[in-house]
Scaffold this active site. Structure first.
Site, PDB file in Angstrom:
ATOM      1  N   ASP A 165       7.133   0.880  -9.545  1.00  0.00           N
ATOM      2  CA  ASP A 165       5.744   0.485  -9.802  1.00  0.00           C
ATOM      3  C   ASP A 165       5.323   1.066 -11.157  1.00  0.00           C
ATOM      4  O   ASP A 165       6.163   1.226 -12.062  1.00  0.00           O
ATOM      5  CB  ASP A 165       4.873   0.964  -8.627  1.00  0.00           C
ATOM      6  CG  ASP A 165       3.619   0.137  -8.436  1.00  0.00           C
ATOM      7  OD1 ASP A 165       2.629   0.423  -9.143  1.00  0.00           O
ATOM      8  OD2 ASP A 165       3.611  -0.792  -7.601  1.00  0.00           O
ATOM      9  N   ASP A 252       0.274  -6.641 -12.838  1.00  0.00           N
ATOM     10  CA  ASP A 252      -0.967  -6.065 -12.314  1.00  0.00           C
ATOM     11  C   ASP A 252      -2.098  -6.204 -13.339  1.00  0.00           C
ATOM     12  O   ASP A 252      -2.008  -5.669 -14.451  1.00  0.00           O
ATOM     13  CB  ASP A 252      -0.673  -4.585 -11.994  1.00  0.00           C
ATOM     14  CG  ASP A 252      -1.734  -3.953 -11.136  1.00  0.00           C
ATOM     15  OD1 ASP A 252      -2.797  -4.562 -10.952  1.00  0.00           O
ATOM     16  OD2 ASP A 252      -1.486  -2.831 -10.656  1.00  0.00           O
ATOM     17  N   GLY A 295      -6.971 -10.476  -5.385  1.00  0.00           N
ATOM     18  CA  GLY A 295      -7.595 -11.625  -4.714  1.00  0.00           C
ATOM     19  C   GLY A 295      -8.653 -12.343  -5.532  1.00  0.00           C
ATOM     20  O   GLY A 295      -9.327 -13.246  -5.029  1.00  0.00           O
ATOM     21  N   ARG A 312      -1.393 -10.437  -4.092  1.00  0.00           N
ATOM     22  CA  ARG A 312      -2.235  -9.557  -3.301  1.00  0.00           C
ATOM     23  C   ARG A 312      -3.526 -10.290  -2.980  1.00  0.00           C
ATOM     24  O   ARG A 312      -4.111 -10.933  -3.853  1.00  0.00           O
ATOM     25  CB  ARG A 312      -2.497  -8.288  -4.103  1.00  0.00           C
ATOM     26  CG  ARG A 312      -1.323  -7.321  -4.088  1.00  0.00           C
ATOM     27  CD  ARG A 312      -1.485  -6.330  -2.965  1.00  0.00           C
ATOM     28  NE  ARG A 312      -2.700  -5.603  -3.206  1.00  0.00           N
ATOM     29  CZ  ARG A 312      -2.798  -4.615  -4.094  1.00  0.00           C
ATOM     30  NH1 ARG A 312      -1.733  -4.196  -4.759  1.00  0.00           N
ATOM     31  NH2 ARG A 312      -3.937  -4.007  -4.318  1.00  0.00           N
ATOM     32  N   ASP A 316      -6.508  -2.285  -3.159  1.00  0.00           N
ATOM     33  CA  ASP A 316      -5.416  -1.422  -2.700  1.00  0.00           C
ATOM     34  C   ASP A 316      -5.613  -0.978  -1.254  1.00  0.00           C
ATOM     35  O   ASP A 316      -6.630  -0.387  -0.922  1.00  0.00           O
ATOM     36  CB  ASP A 316      -5.320  -0.188  -3.591  1.00  0.00           C
ATOM     37  CG  ASP A 316      -4.820  -0.542  -4.979  1.00  0.00           C
ATOM     38  OD1 ASP A 316      -4.747  -1.746  -5.291  1.00  0.00           O
ATOM     39  OD2 ASP A 316      -4.504   0.384  -5.734  1.00  0.00           O
TER      40      ASP A 316
HETATM   41  C1  GLA Z   1      -3.121  -0.941  -8.886  1.00  0.00           C
HETATM   42  C2  GLA Z   1      -2.272  -1.708  -7.865  1.00  0.00           C
HETATM   43  C3  GLA Z   1      -1.438  -0.721  -7.064  1.00  0.00           C
HETATM   44  C4  GLA Z   1      -0.550   0.079  -7.999  1.00  0.00           C
HETATM   45  C5  GLA Z   1      -1.412   0.779  -9.046  1.00  0.00           C
HETATM   46  C6  GLA Z   1      -0.560   1.428 -10.124  1.00  0.00           C
HETATM   47  O1  GLA Z   1      -4.079  -0.131  -8.275  1.00  0.00           O
HETATM   48  O2  GLA Z   1      -3.083  -2.476  -7.029  1.00  0.00           O
HETATM   49  O3  GLA Z   1      -0.635  -1.426  -6.117  1.00  0.00           O
HETATM   50  O4  GLA Z   1       0.386  -0.765  -8.599  1.00  0.00           O
HETATM   51  O5  GLA Z   1      -2.267  -0.135  -9.705  1.00  0.00           O
HETATM   52  O6  GLA Z   1      -1.335   2.031 -11.109  1.00  0.00           O
END
Ligand code: GLA
Length: 510
Positions: A165, A252, A295, A312, A316
């Site tokens: 990630d 992201d 979303g 997604r 989170d």
């Molecule tokens: C966002 C994403 C998480 C993760 C963090 C990393 O919050 O939604 O799943 O990847 O960034 O910084």
């Protein structure tokens, strides 16, 4: 024996009896036997001419000897490792039979390779580092994760991707000086930080285990944790990720709001994802694209059109762990958009040892009861959600493994129809989740989000069923018997009982 001694003996035996009863009820998935059991999806997508790698997920005592019938000539199955490698065949559908044998028995299983435009014909499965290691991630931890997935049996039930990630690149500032440095080299190539000395060597390591590697970036100038993003270097980064040998990209949104000056029109929301989707399709390898933008703009309606394989559906989950049932009910509302190659993603499975999402702290035991952990996995399986475990693989306990590694539960998640269960509400706290399966059977979750145990009835008409059915408890791998018109079962507090119902006499692949 004195009265006191007798009393303490009695109390001690009651305590141990309750412990062993607890253990019996807690670990639902039976131990796999020594004979081979072939697991994994029944269908697998690839793109013609690209490198092909598939480790046939198989339980049973090694050595196991693998073979296949009707494997396309461009592919080779290693009889000892069970890895299928080579070049994806010409466009078309190839129905194969996989076979495995050892000194305890032999088995076979159908497997269809579809070489065409669509990847991720079943929900992607694997591990993601975020909720275990946050900004502490290193090359070593990723290698260890790949080792663990092989050693603990996760890879034998279908977990395949080992995904990095955020925080693998450099940042302008960070608490860890080894993550601070030039964001790009003189040619503009994104640089990994000093904890990741050689990305190609890392993906080679993962591939040599038959697993696949995932990476992370943002379309914005910086990622959510303040590291280098792909803005204005998209083509270069897509090629870089492919050259390094990655098979999966999580993209992201993060700082992309700066680029669109906070104007979140559908066009602005789609633009960076369409661009990256197109770029990934131009690479000489199969790369699954996960859209992470929480979303916005009803991404489920257009995620697949812009080249995404999953998206997604909300923020989170790390902050909503006490709301698993509500998160699932919200995610299941988008069920019509779930299909092979396009998956609603309610975020990772966070059980076992996970870091504290608010403080990004070191992993500690998750706040769930055993029933809640089984419920988590049941809900995600019924919704055909991507199944990514995001906890510490170095501290895997028996319960976590038991929850993650039930092949009959995973089979519901990986069903080739790709349907997300529909929800039928029974009371404010109880509901059914009903998922049609490709073989004509039906998976049913009897769900109780309430604070007390409940008796829940699944009436056949509500489940779209008619007539006598044979019903199986898929967690315990136990047939419950024949049921004419309904099924009533006790469901624990915050629990899900997951069953599968077949027509009587129907041949079952278990
Ligand atoms: C966002 C994403 C998480 C993760 C963090 C990393 O919050 O939604 O799943 O990847 O960034 O910084």
């Amino acid at each position: 024996m004195s009265f006191m001694l007798r009393m303490s003996w009695l109390l001690a035996s009651l305590f141990f009896a309750s412990l062993s009863a607890q253990n019996q009820t807690t670990l639902l998935t039976p131990k796999p036997g020594p004979a081979p059991r072939l697991n994994g999806p029944l269908v697998y997508g690839c793109r013609p001419g690209h490198p092909f790698l598939y480790r046939v997920p198989t339980q049973g005592q090694r050595p196991i000897q693998f073979s296949a019938d009707k494997l396309p000539a461009t592919l080779h199955l290693d009889p000892h490792t069970g890895f299928i490698t080579g070049t994806a065949p010409d466009r078309g559908s190839y129905q194969i039979t996989l076979m495995a044998k050892n000194r305890y028995g032999k088995t076979k299983r159908p497997f269809k390779i579809v070489s065409g435009d669509t990847l991720a014909l079943t929900p992607p499965m694997g591990w993601n580092h975020w909720y275990a290691h946050y900004d502490r991630i290193t090359d070593k931890l990723i290698r260890e994760a790949a080792d663990s997935m092989i050693q603990n049996g996760m890879a034998d039930v279908g977990y395949q991707f080992v995904n990095i990630d955020d925080c693998w690149m450099n940042a302008e500032k960070n608490r860890d000086p080894l993550r601070v440095g030039p964001l790009r080299d003189a040619d503009g190539r994104m640089m990994s930080n000093q904890h990741f000395p050689d990305m190609k060597a890392l993906t080679d390591y993962i591939h040599h285990k038959g697993l696949k590697a995932g990476i992370y970036s943002s379309p914005g100038p910086t990622t959510c944790a303040g590291f280098c993003g792909s803005y204005e270097h998209e083509a270069q980064d897509a090629k870089q990720f492919a050259d390094w040998g990655f098979d999966f990209l999580k993209y992201d949104w993060c700082s992309y709001d700066q680029v669109v000056k906070q104007v979140r029109t559908i066009e602005n929301l789609q633009k960076p994802y369409r661009q990256m989707g197109d770029l990934l399709r131009q690479q000489e390898r199969d790369i699954v694209l996960n859209l992470c933008q929480y979303g916005m703009g009803n991404v489920w309606e257009w995620g697949a059109q812009v080249g995404g394989h999953s998206w997604r559906t909300a923020g989170d989950l790390g902050y909503e762990l006490n709301r698993i049932f509500q998160v699932a009910l919200k995610n299941a509302k988008h069920r019509v958009w779930s299909k092979p190659g396009s998956w609603n993603d309610p975020d990772y499975i966070q059980i076992g040892y996970i870091g504290n999402a608010r403080t990004a702290g070191e992993p500690e035991p998750c706040p769930f009861t055993a029933e809640e952990q089984y419920a988590f996995m049941s809900l995600w399986s019924l919704m055909a959600s991507p199944l990514f475990y995001s906890g510490d693989l170095n501290r895997m306990d028996a319960l976590t493994l038991n929850v993650l590694c039930n092949p009959e539960v995973i089979e519901i998640n990986q069903d080739p129809l790709g349907v997300c269960a529909r929800v039928d509400s029974l009371s404010p706290e109880t509901f059914l989740m009903v998922k049609e399966m490709a073989d004509g059977s039906t998976a049913i979750g009897l769900c109780n989000s309430g604070e007390q145990p409940a008796r829940i009835t699944a009436a056949w008409p509500q489940c779209g069923l008619r007539g006598k059915k044979i019903v199986r408890d898929v967690w315990r791998h136990r047939d419950l018997g024949l049921f004419d018109a309904s099924l009533t079962l006790a469901v624990p507090r915050h629990g899900v009982v997951l069953v599968r119902a077949w027509d009587v006499g129907k041949k079952r692949i278990l």
